[in-house]
Motif scaffolding. Structure first.
Motif, PDB file in Angstrom:
ATOM      1  N   ARG A  63       0.835  -1.206   0.000  1.00  0.00           N
ATOM      2  CA  ARG A  63       0.000   0.000   0.000  1.00  0.00           C
ATOM      3  C   ARG A  63       0.867   1.253   0.000  1.00  0.00           C
ATOM      4  N   SER A  65       3.427   3.496  -2.828  1.00  0.00           N
ATOM      5  CA  SER A  65       3.940   3.513  -4.193  1.00  0.00           C
ATOM      6  C   SER A  65       5.251   4.274  -4.327  1.00  0.00           C
ATOM      7  N   ALA A 118      -8.611  13.265 -14.517  1.00  0.00           N
ATOM      8  CA  ALA A 118      -7.993  12.238 -15.363  1.00  0.00           C
ATOM      9  C   ALA A 118      -6.528  12.062 -14.999  1.00  0.00           C
ATOM     10  N   GLN A 119      -5.860  13.180 -14.734  1.00  0.00           N
ATOM     11  CA  GLN A 119      -4.462  13.102 -14.337  1.00  0.00           C
ATOM     12  C   GLN A 119      -4.301  12.405 -12.988  1.00  0.00           C
ATOM     13  N   ALA A 121      -6.558  10.438 -11.278  1.00  0.00           N
ATOM     14  CA  ALA A 121      -7.211   9.161 -10.997  1.00  0.00           C
ATOM     15  C   ALA A 121      -6.363   7.956 -11.385  1.00  0.00           C
ATOM     16  N   HIS A 122      -5.496   8.122 -12.368  1.00  0.00           N
ATOM     17  CA  HIS A 122      -4.793   6.944 -12.875  1.00  0.00           C
ATOM     18  C   HIS A 122      -3.421   6.751 -12.269  1.00  0.00           C
ATOM     19  N   VAL A 123      -3.068   7.636 -11.403  1.00  0.00           N
ATOM     20  CA  VAL A 123      -1.700   7.650 -10.926  1.00  0.00           C
ATOM     21  C   VAL A 123      -1.657   7.263  -9.456  1.00  0.00           C
ATOM     22  N   PRO A 124      -0.703   6.416  -9.093  1.00  0.00           N
ATOM     23  CA  PRO A 124      -0.604   6.019  -7.692  1.00  0.00           C
ATOM     24  C   PRO A 124      -0.032   7.166  -6.870  1.00  0.00           C
ATOM     25  N   HIS A 143     -11.641  14.385  -4.555  1.00  0.00           N
ATOM     26  CA  HIS A 143     -11.186  13.082  -5.038  1.00  0.00           C
ATOM     27  C   HIS A 143     -10.121  12.486  -4.119  1.00  0.00           C
ATOM     28  N   ARG A 146     -11.523  11.109  -0.849  1.00  0.00           N
ATOM     29  CA  ARG A 146     -12.122   9.790  -1.048  1.00  0.00           C
ATOM     30  C   ARG A 146     -11.069   8.713  -1.055  1.00  0.00           C
ATOM     31  N   ARG A 147      -9.988   8.989  -1.752  1.00  0.00           N
ATOM     32  CA  ARG A 147      -8.944   7.975  -1.837  1.00  0.00           C
ATOM     33  C   ARG A 147      -8.114   7.924  -0.560  1.00  0.00           C
ATOM     34  N   GLU A 148      -8.470   8.821   0.360  1.00  0.00           N
ATOM     35  CA  GLU A 148      -7.735   8.893   1.628  1.00  0.00           C
ATOM     36  C   GLU A 148      -6.257   9.145   1.410  1.00  0.00           C
TER      37      GLU A 148
ATOM     38  N   ARG B   6     -11.619   1.028   3.462  1.00  0.00           N
ATOM     39  CA  ARG B   6     -11.905   1.669   2.187  1.00  0.00           C
ATOM     40  C   ARG B   6     -12.563   0.680   1.240  1.00  0.00           C
ATOM     41  N   GLY B  49     -18.736   5.836  -1.301  1.00  0.00           N
ATOM     42  CA  GLY B  49     -17.606   6.758  -1.399  1.00  0.00           C
ATOM     43  C   GLY B  49     -16.421   6.131  -2.094  1.00  0.00           C
ATOM     44  N   ALA B  51     -13.768   5.757  -4.874  1.00  0.00           N
ATOM     45  CA  ALA B  51     -13.163   6.794  -5.724  1.00  0.00           C
ATOM     46  C   ALA B  51     -12.700   6.252  -7.073  1.00  0.00           C
ATOM     47  N   PRO B  55      -5.303   2.721  -8.587  1.00  0.00           N
ATOM     48  CA  PRO B  55      -4.324   2.835  -9.666  1.00  0.00           C
ATOM     49  C   PRO B  55      -3.226   1.779  -9.590  1.00  0.00           C
ATOM     50  N   VAL B  56      -2.854   1.407  -8.394  1.00  0.00           N
ATOM     51  CA  VAL B  56      -1.766   0.440  -8.276  1.00  0.00           C
ATOM     52  C   VAL B  56      -2.207  -0.931  -8.778  1.00  0.00           C
ATOM     53  N   ARG B  58      -4.599  -1.574 -10.773  1.00  0.00           N
ATOM     54  CA  ARG B  58      -4.779  -1.459 -12.202  1.00  0.00           C
ATOM     55  C   ARG B  58      -3.432  -1.573 -12.929  1.00  0.00           C
ATOM     56  N   SER B  65       1.894   2.341 -15.351  1.00  0.00           N
ATOM     57  CA  SER B  65       1.656   3.053 -14.098  1.00  0.00           C
ATOM     58  C   SER B  65       1.229   4.500 -14.291  1.00  0.00           C
ATOM     59  N   SER B  97       0.217  15.112 -20.025  1.00  0.00           N
ATOM     60  CA  SER B  97      -0.857  15.302 -19.042  1.00  0.00           C
ATOM     61  C   SER B  97      -2.225  14.856 -19.555  1.00  0.00           C
ATOM     62  N   GLY B 100      -3.117  11.411 -19.039  1.00  0.00           N
ATOM     63  CA  GLY B 100      -3.147  10.885 -17.682  1.00  0.00           C
ATOM     64  C   GLY B 100      -1.799  10.377 -17.232  1.00  0.00           C
ATOM     65  N   PRO B 124       7.485   3.103  -9.619  1.00  0.00           N
ATOM     66  CA  PRO B 124       6.999   2.556 -10.886  1.00  0.00           C
ATOM     67  C   PRO B 124       7.288   3.531 -12.013  1.00  0.00           C
TER      68      PRO B 124
END
Lengths: 355, 355
Positions: A63, A65, A118-119, A121-124, A143, A146-148, B6, B49, B51, B55-56, B58, B65, B97, B100, B124
């Motif tokens: 958990r 990255s 978009a930037q 959400a996909h990145v750890p 956002h 939410r992802r804490e 979560r 909730g 989010a 990403p990881v 995925r 990454s 950018s 993403g 990554p």
DNA sequence: TCACTCTATCGAATCGATTCGATGATCGTT
DNA sequence: AACGATCATCGAATCGATTCGATAGAGTGA
């Protein structure tokens, strides 16, 4: 070449004739593995050209990255023409790099300030730093909550779950203003940083001022008024020398009777612009007009003048941010931090000209 | 609060009474899912909730990454006081950018130039960009090769598996030098960028020159000599205004007979320093000495002079790098790219003073 | 020689998603 | 009414590592 398929921990383990779990122990540097076994595994790894455990797979379990986001309000060229932003990030990386944690740039662009979902959400992301003061209604914030993802913000935005690192902008500016007041200045104009990132420049109305987006801009304005009462604010579109010069030309190109005897710029960069404007108008500094800034950055092209300014420990601020991130990664919740500032009197402020 | 744990995709799927695979389809925006089901899943996600997919996790499946490393040779403060570096990265992010993909800073520090393995190994990376010209024996390169991380290098280092993006440094400098030669200059000195990052400054010996670390530095020196034959090189310790000034003071503070009639600096930043030195020595530019640079960056504090320089399309170079990365991520191998440069004659070069 | 303690190694579950082939339901056609 | 085509949904395998409880074997003492 044997680039059939990249070796994995399992491949290495098989070759070394040990269980994957044992091989894992080797790479995590555990003590509880016999030297002979360790060597066998390492040898197998070397033969196969194995570069070590895949960071992504490792992240999934742990958990973590090793990536911390840095939210930059604007395009990089604008943001990084500001030495304050650069020094700050420098301090942050100084602390985080040795821990194997890297900074991921999350710049905005011409329209939006701040990264898109978009930037994000996909990145750890293990944590996020608001490197330049961000707005308080940033949709990205929601956002991240939410992802804490823990958040450290420099100068803002605030929030219960956000660790703040800042300086006493208001007190520092007040101190600077007192210095000017002591020199006899009463007619003082403020060249302000952008109140919002919408490209507006010009005199600031009361209603626009009520909607200022950035804490530090608001506080620095209040600091002046704490000493002198209401003063006119002139807003710039970006923190750039050219913008300061533009503001300076407008403010200073009036009859001596109407001209402010001192200009307080909200950044050294803007102050440098005001100095240029004064020069091009044939005004002497500080005889005809005093100029002051904020930040205390090193502008190697500014000499021979030495700017009067409020010095903030920018790199140290970055280090404090880095340490706060470290704490958050360790699961602790560090306290907000307010670093100190001090007035540095240079050669650009002097007694107010007689009326 | 319900922050027990979560929510994951599985939680959401359970709540929406669908299989995890179906929920996954919803979040990947697949068409092949009934609108009613989609809504149910989205509703469940909102209630919990959730989010969006981690990403990881995925990344683990997709082998992607969304992180591209940017190798910066030095500390950020030094690297980013160079507008070229900043503009370049700006161009890169402009392209990446929207996809993403974020840029991860991998700075060196005072001693090492370039990131440590500790920094690299835990993070990554889908690809890596050598943002400033890197040395060809960088140990990090070997690690990245093993991991099969594609590499794009600006101006170097080279290598079979590295995509190069550059400009014709040699030809550009030669063109500039021809301009000077046409103006009658024969005694020309070069203020060089660091040949290696070891803090050395001063006249460059033949043996040091043989060990120059950076392709662009070598090429720009050769460009001058293509036109004028051997010229003295003066090395600076960093690309900074103050370094240029220091070099300028040494080179110009001699009798008119020995003084170079023109100084070619390998960057605009250094050229700005040389201009300052000339000014402080009471030399007129271009009457007493001509000064030229390289890069064509915008130095808002430089006016009223306009620097004669070789303009390279730095931001576009960044975009080209960004596109090259995009190609690599798509599994294609883009060709090396050489962008064009052109001479921009300003007000800092003029006829050589008569001997 | 037997019980007991360590210790090095192993197995299996787990992290949180994606993906593809399989399945069952629905609909249209003859 | 039966059959095939279409489409939404599902199950199970997979990505590459980590981690913890289990286990076998070596070492110690009586």
């Amino acid at each position: 070449m044997s680039d059939r398929t990249r070796p994995t921990l399992a491949t290495v383990a098989a070759r070394a004739e040990v269980a994957p779990s044992t091989a894992s122990l080797v790479f995590s540097g555990s003590e509880r593995v016999a030297p002979a076994t360790r060597d066998r595994v390492l040898a197998a790894a070397a033969e196969l050209g194995y570069a070590g455990p895949d960071p992504v797979a490792r992240s999934l379990r742990s958990r973590r990255s090793g990536v911390v986001g840095a939210v930059i309000g604007e395009r990089l060229t604008y943001a990084f023409s500001d030495p304050v932003a650069v020094q700050l990030l420098d301090g942050v990386t100084e602390v985080l790099s040795p821990l194997g944690v890297g900074l991921l740039l999350l710049p905005g662009d011409a329209d939006r300030h701040g990264p898109t979902l978009a930037q994000l959400a996909h990145v750890p992301l293990d944590a996020v730093v608001y490197a330049t003061c961000g707005p308080e209604d940033d949709p990205a914030l929601e956002h991240l909550r939410r992802r804490e993802v823990p958040i450290v913000a420099v100068d803002g935005p605030g929030g219960d779950d956000v660790v703040l690192v800042g300086v006493p902008d208001r007190r520092g500016t007040a101190e600077l203003t007192r210095h000017l007041a002591d020199l006899g200045h009463r007619r003082v104009a403020v060249v302000a940083l952008p109140l919002r990132l919408d490209g507006t420049r010009g005199p600031v109305t009361a209603e626009r001022r009520a909607r200022v987006h950035f804490r530090d801009v608001r506080e620095r304005a209040l600091g002046v008024e704490d000493v002198l009462g209401p003063v006119p604010l002139w807003e710039t579109a970006t923190n750039a020398v050219e913008e300061g010069a533009r503001a300076g030309r407008v403010l200073l190109d009036v009859s001596a009777a109407d001209r402010p005897t001192a200009v307080v710029a909200q950044s050294d960069i803007l102050a440098a612009g005001v100095l240029r404007a004064a020069e091009s108008l044939g005004l002497r500094v500080p005889e005809d007009v005093s100029v002051a800034g904020f930040d205390g950055v090193d502008l190697p092209w500014l000499p021979p003048v030495r700017l009067t300014t409020v010095v903030q420990p920018t790199t140290e601020k970055g280090r404090v941010v880095g340490r706060a991130v470290t704490e958050l990664l360790a699961g602790r919740r560090p306290a907000d931090a307010v670093l100190d500032v001090h007035l540095s009197v240079g050669t650009t402020t002097g007694p107010a000209p007689r009326a």
